[in-house]
Design a protein around this motif. Sequence first.
Motif, PDB file in Angstrom:
ATOM      1  N   ALA A 118      -5.185   2.858  -2.892  1.00 22.72           N
ATOM      2  CA  ALA A 118      -5.130   1.459  -3.486  1.00 22.72           C
ATOM      3  C   ALA A 118      -5.162   1.582  -4.997  1.00 22.72           C
ATOM      4  N   LEU A 119      -6.058   2.377  -5.766  1.00 22.37           N
ATOM      5  CA  LEU A 119      -6.198   2.180  -6.976  1.00 22.37           C
ATOM      6  C   LEU A 119      -4.963   2.517  -7.591  1.00 22.37           C
ATOM      7  N   PRO A 120      -4.428   3.877  -7.485  1.00 22.80           N
ATOM      8  CA  PRO A 120      -3.033   4.079  -8.075  1.00 22.80           C
ATOM      9  C   PRO A 120      -1.892   3.087  -7.869  1.00 22.80           C
ATOM     10  N   TYR A 121      -1.801   2.479  -6.829  1.00 23.09           N
ATOM     11  CA  TYR A 121      -0.843   1.438  -6.612  1.00 23.09           C
ATOM     12  C   TYR A 121      -1.278   0.228  -7.236  1.00 23.09           C
ATOM     13  N   VAL A 122      -2.176  -0.398  -7.398  1.00 26.11           N
ATOM     14  CA  VAL A 122      -2.771  -1.509  -8.112  1.00 26.11           C
ATOM     15  C   VAL A 122      -2.390  -1.101  -9.673  1.00 26.11           C
ATOM     16  N   LEU A 123      -2.792  -0.082 -10.307  1.00 25.04           N
ATOM     17  CA  LEU A 123      -2.870   0.364 -11.755  1.00 25.04           C
ATOM     18  C   LEU A 123      -1.374   0.362 -12.169  1.00 25.04           C
ATOM     19  N   LEU A 124      -0.597   0.782 -11.223  1.00 27.36           N
ATOM     20  CA  LEU A 124       1.055   0.999 -11.397  1.00 27.36           C
ATOM     21  C   LEU A 124       1.652  -0.353 -11.215  1.00 27.36           C
ATOM     22  N   GLN A 125       1.394  -1.107 -10.446  1.00 28.08           N
ATOM     23  CA  GLN A 125       2.000  -2.424  -9.939  1.00 28.08           C
ATOM     24  C   GLN A 125       1.755  -3.675 -11.137  1.00 28.08           C
ATOM     25  N   ALA A 126       0.604  -3.405 -11.572  1.00 26.26           N
ATOM     26  CA  ALA A 126       0.004  -4.329 -12.294  1.00 26.26           C
ATOM     27  C   ALA A 126       0.201  -3.933 -13.865  1.00 26.26           C
ATOM     28  N   ILE A 151       0.760 -11.458 -12.852  1.00 26.21           N
ATOM     29  CA  ILE A 151      -0.154 -12.234 -12.549  1.00 26.21           C
ATOM     30  C   ILE A 151      -0.242 -12.155 -11.112  1.00 26.21           C
ATOM     31  N   TRP A 152       0.732 -12.061 -10.369  1.00 31.60           N
ATOM     32  CA  TRP A 152       1.000 -12.134  -8.895  1.00 31.60           C
ATOM     33  C   TRP A 152       0.152 -10.521  -8.423  1.00 31.60           C
ATOM     34  N   PHE A 153       0.454  -9.583  -9.166  1.00 29.28           N
ATOM     35  CA  PHE A 153      -0.080  -8.352  -8.953  1.00 29.28           C
ATOM     36  C   PHE A 153      -1.701  -8.160  -8.953  1.00 29.28           C
ATOM     37  N   ALA A 154      -1.967  -8.967 -10.165  1.00 29.66           N
ATOM     38  CA  ALA A 154      -3.577  -9.218 -10.250  1.00 29.66           C
ATOM     39  C   ALA A 154      -4.015  -9.795  -9.192  1.00 29.66           C
ATOM     40  N   GLY A 155      -3.644 -10.697  -8.537  1.00 30.34           N
ATOM     41  CA  GLY A 155      -4.051 -11.269  -7.541  1.00 30.34           C
ATOM     42  C   GLY A 155      -4.083 -10.459  -6.336  1.00 30.34           C
ATOM     43  N   SER A 156      -3.060  -9.795  -6.088  1.00 32.50           N
ATOM     44  CA  SER A 156      -3.040  -8.844  -4.818  1.00 32.50           C
ATOM     45  C   SER A 156      -3.957  -7.736  -4.991  1.00 32.50           C
ATOM     46  N   ALA A 157      -4.096  -7.336  -6.495  1.00 29.13           N
ATOM     47  CA  ALA A 157      -5.252  -6.270  -6.661  1.00 29.13           C
ATOM     48  C   ALA A 157      -6.726  -6.493  -6.000  1.00 29.13           C
ATOM     49  N   VAL A 158      -6.945  -7.677  -6.099  1.00 27.96           N
ATOM     50  CA  VAL A 158      -8.420  -8.100  -5.581  1.00 27.96           C
ATOM     51  C   VAL A 158      -8.353  -7.828  -4.033  1.00 27.96           C
ATOM     52  N   LEU A 159      -7.340  -7.901  -3.198  1.00 25.84           N
ATOM     53  CA  LEU A 159      -7.174  -7.580  -1.888  1.00 25.84           C
ATOM     54  C   LEU A 159      -7.078  -5.979  -1.758  1.00 25.84           C
ATOM     55  N   TRP A 160      -6.334  -5.430  -2.484  1.00 27.00           N
ATOM     56  CA  TRP A 160      -6.510  -4.101  -2.260  1.00 27.00           C
ATOM     57  C   TRP A 160      -7.466  -3.345  -2.812  1.00 27.00           C
ATOM     58  N   ILE A 161      -8.125  -3.651  -3.570  1.00 28.15           N
ATOM     59  CA  ILE A 161      -9.511  -2.991  -4.091  1.00 28.15           C
ATOM     60  C   ILE A 161     -10.671  -3.324  -3.138  1.00 28.15           C
ATOM     61  N   GLY A 162     -10.412  -4.573  -2.918  1.00 23.94           N
ATOM     62  CA  GLY A 162     -11.603  -5.132  -1.897  1.00 23.94           C
ATOM     63  C   GLY A 162     -11.652  -4.296  -0.348  1.00 23.94           C
ATOM     64  N   GLY A 163     -10.177  -4.200   0.226  1.00 25.07           N
ATOM     65  CA  GLY A 163      -9.959  -3.511   1.383  1.00 25.07           C
ATOM     66  C   GLY A 163     -10.503  -2.113   1.203  1.00 25.07           C
ATOM     67  N   ALA A 164     -10.412  -1.455  -0.052  1.00 26.01           N
ATOM     68  CA  ALA A 164     -10.719  -0.166  -0.130  1.00 26.01           C
ATOM     69  C   ALA A 164     -12.257   0.238  -0.336  1.00 26.01           C
ATOM     70  N   THR A 176      -3.101  -5.767   4.774  1.00 27.44           N
ATOM     71  CA  THR A 176      -1.972  -6.344   5.473  1.00 27.44           C
ATOM     72  C   THR A 176      -1.920  -7.508   4.374  1.00 27.44           C
ATOM     73  N   SER A 177      -2.902  -8.307   4.123  1.00 23.68           N
ATOM     74  CA  SER A 177      -2.788  -9.539   3.303  1.00 23.68           C
ATOM     75  C   SER A 177      -2.154  -9.198   1.954  1.00 23.68           C
ATOM     76  N   ALA A 178      -2.569  -8.178   1.227  1.00 29.65           N
ATOM     77  CA  ALA A 178      -2.143  -7.685   0.019  1.00 29.65           C
ATOM     78  C   ALA A 178      -0.651  -7.532   0.131  1.00 29.65           C
ATOM     79  N   VAL A 179      -0.290  -6.559   1.289  1.00 30.23           N
ATOM     80  CA  VAL A 179       1.393  -6.410   1.437  1.00 30.23           C
ATOM     81  C   VAL A 179       1.728  -7.737   1.330  1.00 30.23           C
ATOM     82  N   ALA A 180       1.517  -8.823   2.358  1.00 29.96           N
ATOM     83  CA  ALA A 180       2.219  -9.953   2.392  1.00 29.96           C
ATOM     84  C   ALA A 180       2.465 -10.592   1.009  1.00 29.96           C
ATOM     85  N   VAL A 181       1.357 -10.562   0.231  1.00 35.20           N
ATOM     86  CA  VAL A 181       1.255 -11.037  -1.211  1.00 35.20           C
ATOM     87  C   VAL A 181       2.463 -10.851  -2.177  1.00 35.20           C
ATOM     88  N   ASP A 182       2.338  -9.171  -2.130  1.00 29.31           N
ATOM     89  CA  ASP A 182       3.372  -8.636  -2.920  1.00 29.31           C
ATOM     90  C   ASP A 182       4.763  -8.796  -2.417  1.00 29.31           C
TER      91      ASP A 182
END
Length: 402
Positions: A118-126, A151-164, A176-182
């Motif tokens: 999750a962390l590399p994905y979040v760092l790259l997408q945001a 802004i949108w990726f910052a919101g989904s980052a909470v779901l990605w990191i929270g899931g991890a 799954t929710s994070a993928v849907a948001v993205d």
Amino acid sequence: MERDRGRYVPGGRESAHQADYLELFFDLVLVFALNGLVNRIVPALTTDDLNVRWAALFQTVVLALPLLWLWTTTGHITSRFDPRRRLIQLVVLISALGLLIMGTSLPYAFSGRGLAFALPYVLLQAGRPLLFIFTLPVGDAVRALYLRSAIWFAGSAVLWIGGALTTEWRRVVLWTSAVAVDLIGARLNWPVRGLARLPASAWAVERGRHLPERYQQLLLIALGETVLALGISYTNEPATTETTIGLLTAYLTTVLLWRVYYHRSGEMLGEALDSVRGRNNLGRITGAAHIVMVFGIVATAIGYKLVQQHALDRPFPLWVVVILGGPALFLWGRIRLERVVFDRLSRRRVVAIVALAVLMVPLAFTSALVAAIAASVVLFGVAAADARRSAGRPPEAPAPPA
């Protein structure tokens, strides 16, 4: 790099219309990641627990979507900006490193190494949008697009990191929710209340044929992964008559997938997109069609490994779904591509999808090898029908929807 109001602007695409070698290097890392997906799911599909098999299939989809979305967003970056610029090259190299780390974590993504995925994905997408917000001039439409996406990726980052940071089933729900948001955010062009939507699209196909060529290369990369999975499986299994037949069947299937894709629509994609003005909607359809086809190719590669390991075994119903569903998914995506290039419905491919669906029931009572042979026969019928239709006729000119 060009200076504009004290900022470094990463150049346009006017002087670089084709993909460069660094982008192909990024694609090679994607091969590693896709192969990791295939290797991750096959052991779970051979267990006797029905719940484990279906859960593994769903988890594979959840893991595959961010990998392919990372490839898509990187492709749009190198389409908008000149990939020969040092800043863009650095972005591609860092993206490849992030994709590599994500690929190494795939076997344990839902157990002990969630952060490594999750962390590399979040760092790259945001992080990449923030970089372009800093380098592009104020008022630029692409800068505004990246601001909204950040802004949108910052919101989904909470779901990605929270899931991890949580347990397995909660991780599945949050990711799954994070993928849907993205994906929903990109589909809506990342709307943000209070921020105006300047004329730039998340799905824009810039001038030149760079992005269409990148999509074509994505298909070749996915097909190359199937050959890799096939070769490794055959090497690791005893060389018997049935595994050899499975090898030949799988190779024929791969060749047929290539033929069905490139026949007319695949090879004329760039020309078709060049011939229309409003290309954003077609760009969205093109991107979605290729992602669906890649999913179909990955499912087909999973079927190859199942056949190599259990060629004469009576298949679980899910095996038949994967072996026949992979080509069906590929054909569905190819139907969408036909609509982009020629604005028509490919009835031959619709018939083939129906045939694959109908064959699932009787083939569940045969063997994995027979199911694979049946899928290859259906694809051969599509390729033969394509060749017969175009025989003796001049090449068609693309006719995309207005």
